[in-house]
Scaffold this active site. Structure first.
Site, PDB file in Angstrom:
ATOM      1  N   LYS A 188      -1.449   3.624 -14.654  1.00 40.16           N
ATOM      2  CA  LYS A 188      -1.874   3.985 -13.293  1.00 40.16           C
ATOM      3  C   LYS A 188      -1.450   5.423 -13.053  1.00 40.16           C
ATOM      4  O   LYS A 188      -0.320   5.794 -13.368  1.00 40.16           O
ATOM      5  CB  LYS A 188      -1.213   3.036 -12.294  1.00 40.16           C
ATOM      6  CG  LYS A 188      -0.972   3.574 -10.883  1.00 40.16           C
ATOM      7  CD  LYS A 188      -0.431   2.482  -9.967  1.00 40.16           C
ATOM      8  CE  LYS A 188       0.477   3.044  -8.878  1.00 40.16           C
ATOM      9  NZ  LYS A 188       1.085   1.985  -8.043  1.00 40.16           N
TER      10      LYS A 188
ATOM     11  N   LYS B 241      -1.299   8.686 -10.219  1.00 41.01           N
ATOM     12  CA  LYS B 241      -1.360   9.053  -8.811  1.00 41.01           C
ATOM     13  C   LYS B 241      -2.459  10.086  -8.640  1.00 41.01           C
ATOM     14  O   LYS B 241      -2.608  10.985  -9.489  1.00 41.01           O
ATOM     15  CB  LYS B 241      -0.015   9.639  -8.373  1.00 41.01           C
ATOM     16  CG  LYS B 241       1.119   8.620  -8.389  1.00 41.01           C
ATOM     17  CD  LYS B 241       0.982   7.628  -7.253  1.00 41.01           C
ATOM     18  CE  LYS B 241       2.145   6.653  -7.215  1.00 41.01           C
ATOM     19  NZ  LYS B 241       2.038   5.707  -6.104  1.00 41.01           N
TER      20      LYS B 241
ATOM     21  N   SER C 174       3.339   3.491 -13.719  1.00 40.60           N
ATOM     22  CA  SER C 174       2.794   4.362 -12.684  1.00 40.60           C
ATOM     23  C   SER C 174       3.253   5.773 -13.026  1.00 40.60           C
ATOM     24  O   SER C 174       4.456   6.038 -13.078  1.00 40.60           O
ATOM     25  CB  SER C 174       3.351   3.927 -11.325  1.00 40.60           C
ATOM     26  OG  SER C 174       2.996   4.850 -10.326  1.00 40.60           O
TER      27      SER C 174
ATOM     28  N   ASP D 130      -3.864   5.503  -7.832  1.00 36.69           N
ATOM     29  CA  ASP D 130      -3.224   5.200  -6.544  1.00 36.69           C
ATOM     30  C   ASP D 130      -3.223   6.460  -5.691  1.00 36.69           C
ATOM     31  O   ASP D 130      -2.645   7.485  -6.072  1.00 36.69           O
ATOM     32  CB  ASP D 130      -1.773   4.730  -6.800  1.00 36.69           C
ATOM     33  CG  ASP D 130      -1.074   4.263  -5.530  1.00 36.69           C
ATOM     34  OD1 ASP D 130      -1.660   4.364  -4.432  1.00 36.69           O
ATOM     35  OD2 ASP D 130       0.083   3.795  -5.640  1.00 36.69           O
TER      36      ASP D 130
ATOM     37  N   ASP E 226      -2.009  -1.628  -0.860  1.00 37.95           N
ATOM     38  CA  ASP E 226      -0.551  -1.591  -0.993  1.00 37.95           C
ATOM     39  C   ASP E 226       0.010  -1.445   0.435  1.00 37.95           C
ATOM     40  O   ASP E 226       0.296  -2.447   1.102  1.00 37.95           O
ATOM     41  CB  ASP E 226      -0.177  -0.420  -1.926  1.00 37.95           C
ATOM     42  CG  ASP E 226       1.328  -0.161  -2.048  1.00 37.95           C
ATOM     43  OD1 ASP E 226       2.113  -0.773  -1.309  1.00 37.95           O
ATOM     44  OD2 ASP E 226       1.737   0.685  -2.869  1.00 37.95           O
TER      45      ASP E 226
ATOM     46  N   LYS F  58       4.712  -5.880  -2.871  1.00 36.21           N
ATOM     47  CA  LYS F  58       6.063  -5.323  -3.024  1.00 36.21           C
ATOM     48  C   LYS F  58       6.939  -6.153  -2.108  1.00 36.21           C
ATOM     49  O   LYS F  58       6.695  -6.209  -0.895  1.00 36.21           O
ATOM     50  CB  LYS F  58       6.112  -3.856  -2.589  1.00 36.21           C
ATOM     51  CG  LYS F  58       5.383  -2.914  -3.527  1.00 36.21           C
ATOM     52  CD  LYS F  58       5.475  -1.477  -3.070  1.00 36.21           C
ATOM     53  CE  LYS F  58       4.717  -0.580  -4.027  1.00 36.21           C
ATOM     54  NZ  LYS F  58       4.534   0.779  -3.469  1.00 36.21           N
TER      55      LYS F  58
ATOM     56  N   GLY G 242       6.082  -1.337  -7.508  1.00 40.72           N
ATOM     57  CA  GLY G 242       7.448  -0.854  -7.687  1.00 40.72           C
ATOM     58  C   GLY G 242       7.772   0.230  -6.678  1.00 40.72           C
ATOM     59  O   GLY G 242       6.875   0.828  -6.075  1.00 40.72           O
TER      60      GLY G 242
ATOM     61  N   GLU H 289      -6.110   2.233  -5.685  1.00 44.69           N
ATOM     62  CA  GLU H 289      -5.096   1.686  -4.774  1.00 44.69           C
ATOM     63  C   GLU H 289      -4.995   2.549  -3.519  1.00 44.69           C
ATOM     64  O   GLU H 289      -4.903   3.776  -3.612  1.00 44.69           O
ATOM     65  CB  GLU H 289      -3.760   1.670  -5.538  1.00 44.69           C
ATOM     66  CG  GLU H 289      -2.646   0.884  -4.874  1.00 44.69           C
ATOM     67  CD  GLU H 289      -1.382   0.872  -5.761  1.00 44.69           C
ATOM     68  OE1 GLU H 289      -1.507   0.992  -6.999  1.00 44.69           O
ATOM     69  OE2 GLU H 289      -0.288   0.751  -5.200  1.00 44.69           O
TER      70      GLU H 289
HETATM   71  O1  OSB Z   1       2.572   3.537  -4.051  1.00 40.45           O
HETATM   72  O2  OSB Z   1       3.116   2.237  -5.623  1.00 40.45           O
HETATM   73  C1  OSB Z   1       3.400   3.184  -4.890  1.00 40.45           C
HETATM   74  C2  OSB Z   1       6.784   4.689  -5.905  1.00 40.45           C
HETATM   75  C3  OSB Z   1       7.305   4.985  -4.666  1.00 40.45           C
HETATM   76  C4  OSB Z   1       6.556   4.736  -3.540  1.00 40.45           C
HETATM   77  C5  OSB Z   1       5.275   4.188  -3.647  1.00 40.45           C
HETATM   78  C6  OSB Z   1       4.744   3.864  -4.888  1.00 40.45           C
HETATM   79  C7  OSB Z   1       5.503   4.151  -6.037  1.00 40.45           C
HETATM   80  C8  OSB Z   1       5.017   3.930  -7.394  1.00 40.45           C
HETATM   81  C9  OSB Z   1       6.062   3.817  -8.476  1.00 40.45           C
HETATM   82  O3  OSB Z   1       3.843   3.938  -7.704  1.00 40.45           O
HETATM   83  C10 OSB Z   1       6.159   2.478  -9.080  1.00 40.45           C
HETATM   84  C11 OSB Z   1       7.398   2.367  -9.939  1.00 40.45           C
HETATM   85  O4  OSB Z   1       7.321   2.769 -11.090  1.00 40.45           O
HETATM   86  O5  OSB Z   1       8.432   1.876  -9.445  1.00 40.45           O
HETATM   87 MG    MG Z   2       0.895   2.190  -4.262  1.00 37.36          MG
END
Ligand code: OSB
Ligand code: MG
Length: 375
Positions: free
Chosen positions: A161, A163, A135, A188, A238, A262, A290, A213
């Site tokens: 992925k 953001k 991510s 995402d 999510d 998660k 994550g 996402e």
């Molecule tokens: O939306 O998946 C998410 C990190 C913090 C809060 C929300 C998200 C995330 C990530 C990071 O996308 C995922 C990772 O590398 O741990």
């Molecule tokens: Mg997410």
């Protein structure tokens, strides 16, 4: 296993690179760790609550207070045979799922150690290795993002992925796709869009994304179902999925075609397994999300990802993407095929570096069971 004491602890860990989402930038993590002490066996888990209540309403301080005042007292002194036995004891507390997950998962860890069994097998996993993705947060420039994508692909990761948010979306996806037409790519939004942006969101369809996402509100299922009917791209939920009923509702209404599990967000391994199973029944693939975890949370994510319906690469990546030094040994490494082999050893298969954890600790409290007084 008698739960004789529980230690709550906060450590500080600076990230090697800041992580930015549609709700803000993080430079350093305040990581909450929970240890359950059970007759000579210690079980560890991480509470994934963030520094600020932006991803979810829980954050570090609410998690600590809720564990200290309600959740730990509910389990202290109890003799339980399984990690999942904590669920009923904590069920009077509404919400606070990340706090609950930390207590429950610590006891699963203790159970695995006590039985000398690998945690992944105890959870019902079947995979010997898991597929990993990355991510990548919002960067200062698109060029910087492209450099990051290139590095992660070279490292072997099988899914990228990124953001997105209004102003950092179509332009970014266009640049990535024109350079890498065939990679597994997803995005995402962390709830950055609204229903009146359907026309804009439809434009995401041209990039052949694996999924988008959480485009809409964090607590919504209904409008995601309406949006999914308007898009060719699969929606993955999510934030909206906090328990198995949410997952059932989302699947039955067609609000998503993929679910991100998660374990902290859904309140622990028991609920995560239920969501995994209901999705499997409906042929909805899941993957492991994550929360910028330290090695302790990461090791639990790896074990969970070994379940059969984790069919898409997760946001479970190498320790060194986050930390200069991780608090487990060995640190989590990813092969050049973008996989993590499951360690077939009792517990998580990763050793906890208690000496390092002690040095990073800024606050620690041990709650002990008091002997029952016979009246
Ligand atoms: O939306 O998946 C998410 C990190 C913090 C809060 C929300 C998200 C995330 C990530 C990071 O996308 C995922 C990772 O590398 O741990
Ligand atoms: Mg997410």
């Amino acid at each position: 296993m008698k739960i004789e004491a529980v230690t709550l602890r906060e450590i500080r860990m600076p990230l090697v690179h800041f992580f930015e989402t549609s709700f803000g930038r993080t430079y350093s993590r305040r990581v909450l760790l929970v240890t359950v002490h059970c007759e000579g066996v210690d079980g560890w888990a991480e509470c994934v609550a963030d520094e600020r209540p932006f991803y979810s309403s829980e954050w570090v301080e609410t998690a600590w207070a809720t564990m200290e005042q309600f959740l730990v007292p509910a389990v202290l002194g109890q003799t339980l045979s399984r990690g999942g036995d904590t669920v009923a004891l904590m069920s009077r507390v509404r919400g606070h799922r990340m706090a609950k997950a930390a207590i429950e998962n610590a006891l699963w860890d203790a159970e695995a150690k006590q039985k000398q069994r690998p945690l992944w097998k105890l959870l019902g996993g079947t995979r010997q290795e898991i597929q990993c993705g990355v991510s990548i947060g919002i960067q200062d420039t698109v060029e910087q993002l492209l450099e990051k994508v290139e590095l992660e692909l070279a490292a072997g990761y099988g899914r990228i992925k990124v953001k997105v948010k209004p102003g950092w979306d179509l332009n970014v996806l266009e640049r990535i796709r024109s350079r890498w037409p065939h990679i597994l790519l997803s995005c995402d939004a962390n709830s950055a869009y609204r229903m009146d942006e359907v026309e804009h969101l439809r434009k995401f369809d041209q990039f052949n994304l694996l999924m988008i996402e959480q485009p809409l509100w964090n607590d919504d299922i209904y409008y995601h179902a309406r949006l999914q009917r308007e898009l060719r791209t699969a929606i993955c939920l999510d934030e909206s999925i906090e328990h198995v009923r949410d997952a059932t509702e989302a699947v039955e209404t067609g609000a998503c075609r993929i679910i991100n599990i998660k374990v902290g967000r859904v309140g622990g391994f028991t609920e995560a397994k239920k969501i995994h199973h209901i999705c499997q029944t409906h042929n909805i693939p899941v993957w492991c999300g994550g929360m910028l975890e330290s090695g302790i949370g990461r090791a639990h994510n790896i074990a969970l990802s070994s379940l059969e319906n984790f069919r898409l690469p997760g946001d479970v990546s190498a320790s060194k993407r986050y930390w200069k030094e991780d608090i487990i040994e060995p640190s989590v490494e990813v092969t050049s095929q973008g996989t993590i082999p499951i360690r077939d050893e009792p517990g998580t298969g990763y050793r906890i570096r208690e000496d390092l954890i002690e040095k990073l600790t800024v606050r620690k409290q041990t709650l002990r069971a008091v002997a029952h007084r016979v009246v």
